[in-house]
Enzyme design. Structure first.
Site, PDB file in Angstrom:
ATOM      1  N   GLU A  78      73.831  43.311  46.304  1.00 60.00           N
ATOM      2  CA  GLU A  78      72.557  42.669  47.068  1.00 60.00           C
ATOM      3  C   GLU A  78      73.143  42.099  48.633  1.00 60.00           C
ATOM      4  O   GLU A  78      72.396  42.024  49.480  1.00 60.00           O
ATOM      5  CB  GLU A  78      72.268  41.446  46.233  1.00 60.00           C
ATOM      6  N   TYR A  87      66.938  34.386  47.534  1.00 64.16           N
ATOM      7  CA  TYR A  87      66.544  35.490  47.047  1.00 64.16           C
ATOM      8  C   TYR A  87      67.723  36.275  46.458  1.00 64.16           C
ATOM      9  O   TYR A  87      67.502  36.618  45.184  1.00 64.16           O
ATOM     10  CB  TYR A  87      66.012  36.662  48.312  1.00 64.16           C
ATOM     11  N   ASP A 108      61.558  40.573  47.577  1.00 63.09           N
ATOM     12  CA  ASP A 108      62.274  40.919  48.789  1.00 63.09           C
ATOM     13  C   ASP A 108      61.085  41.598  49.927  1.00 63.09           C
ATOM     14  O   ASP A 108      59.924  41.465  49.556  1.00 63.09           O
ATOM     15  CB  ASP A 108      63.427  42.107  48.709  1.00 63.09           C
TER      16      ASP A 108
END
Ligand code: SF4
Length: 362
Positions: free
Chosen positions: A45, A128, A146
């Protein structure tokens, strides 16, 4: 065309059903229904922020080979992390990666916290990333939004507010659809649909598992969403950058300050990045700070380098010169590097462009 307002149950069932047979096989992913290693999820990520899946793949594998666990990464010198990161850009991510590894190793015995508050408290983990790790690695029903998911949701509901103001509204709609069961698979399925079907241009709605619920598809105006605020024009900054060589061929570099752009990375000395670059003569005088100009020999202007950062373009004019008495040049943090050894240093892409331009335009 008529569309049906999506409910959490029917929408997530359609998404998960599709994911069962269409999930992308990615190096950091586990199979649908299985829980992946939080270290892998976190690493991927962080790498995927601002970088494509295709670029991240080899970096992800290389990092895992070098540092199989977060404790291994925590014990590595920052320079090794920066060197391995070179080419991925946005180097603040690499520094935060290292800080986060140290925090998890020291404060959490090498185990990632499994809740939003614990994750958010770690360096480099924003809302996020915390939601993505929480959902994918720990199966928590967090709402992950996202850029790809933003596009899907804004089309499903034909959200007319423009980005970035629409983010809150999009997240609220997304939260209404997030399932309790398999939230990680659900989030990854949406990412896959956004990356392969609900494309910014020419979305492939005929194979979309949720076209039945999509207001934009029903109206035939999919490409109008998400609505974007008019783009600001990026300014261009300019500078002269120096390739200064000692008689033995070593080239002068220095390390940038830890904070700020390209923090902690190696660079060739340059004038300030400003609206207008200095003329070569003025730039040389600026570099020499009152020392005699015969310190430099064979001054030559090389091929210009252009690079684009998120908020501005940069034009660098390389100027190469031989240094007759290198010890007389006073420059903070100067290091002399053999050009054959550049590979061992964390050179950002911008500096590798400078190396290429200088060597090609000899
Ligand atoms: S129907 Fe088309 S626009 Fe709507 S979510 Fe699916 S791919 Fe995107």
């Amino acid at each position: 065309m008529i569309h049906q307002t999506p409910s959490r149950k029917s929408f997530s069932a359609a998404i998960l059903d599709w994911y069962g047979s269409h999930a992308r096989r990615l190096p950091w992913r586990s199979l649908p229904g299985e829980q992946p290693d939080p270290y892998h999820v976190w690493l991927s990520e962080i790498m995927l922020q601002q970088t494509t899946v295709a670029t991240v793949g080899p970096y992800f594998r290389k990092f895992l080979e070098s540092w199989p666990s977060i404790t291994d990464m925590a014990e590595a010198p920052l320079d090794d992390i920066l060197t391995a990161w070179a080419g991925l850009g946005y180097y603040a991510r690499a520094r935060n990666l290292h800080k986060c590894a140290i925090a998890v190793a020291r404060e959490h015995n090498g185990v990632f916290p499994d809740n939003m508050a614990g994750l958010r408290a770690l360096p480099g983990i924003g809302p996020y990333t915390a939601a993505a790790i929480s959902a994918i690695a720990f199966g928590k029903a967090e709402t992950v939004v996202d850029g790809n998911i933003e596009r899907i949701i804004s089309r499903l509901y034909r959200i007319r507010t423009s980005l970035p103001a629409a983010k809150k509204e999009i997240t609220e709609f997304a939260a209404k659809l997030t399932p309790i069961e398999q939230p990680g698979d659900y989030a990854q399925a949406l990412m896959d649909i956004g990356a392969g079907i609900c494309l910014p241009r020419n979305p492939n709605c005929s194979v979309c598992p949720v076209s039945f619920y999509c207001a934009a598809f029903a109206a035939g105006d999919m490409e109008n969403y998400p609505v974007k605020a008019p783009k600001k024009i990026k300014p261009t900054r300019r500078a002269v950058i120096f390739w200064l060589q000692r008689p033995d061929g070593h080239v002068l570099m220095r390390r940038r300050a830890e904070k700020g752009m390209l923090g902690g990375m190696m660079e060739f000395p340059s004038t300030d990045w400003a609206d207008e670059a200095l003329e070569t003569k003025a730039a040389v005088e600026h570099l020499l700070q009152g020392q005699p100009s015969n310190l430099l020999n064979d001054i030559s202007v090389r091929k210009q380098v252009r690079h684009t950062f998120t908020h501005f373009h940069l034009e660098l004019q390389p100027v190469a010169a031989q240094l007759t008495s290198p010890e007389k040049l006073e420059l903070d943090g100067a290091v002399w590097i053999d050009p054959d050894e550049f590979g061992s240093y964390a050179l950002p892409t911008l500096m590798t462009k400078v190396v290429k331009a200088v060597l090609e335009s000899r």
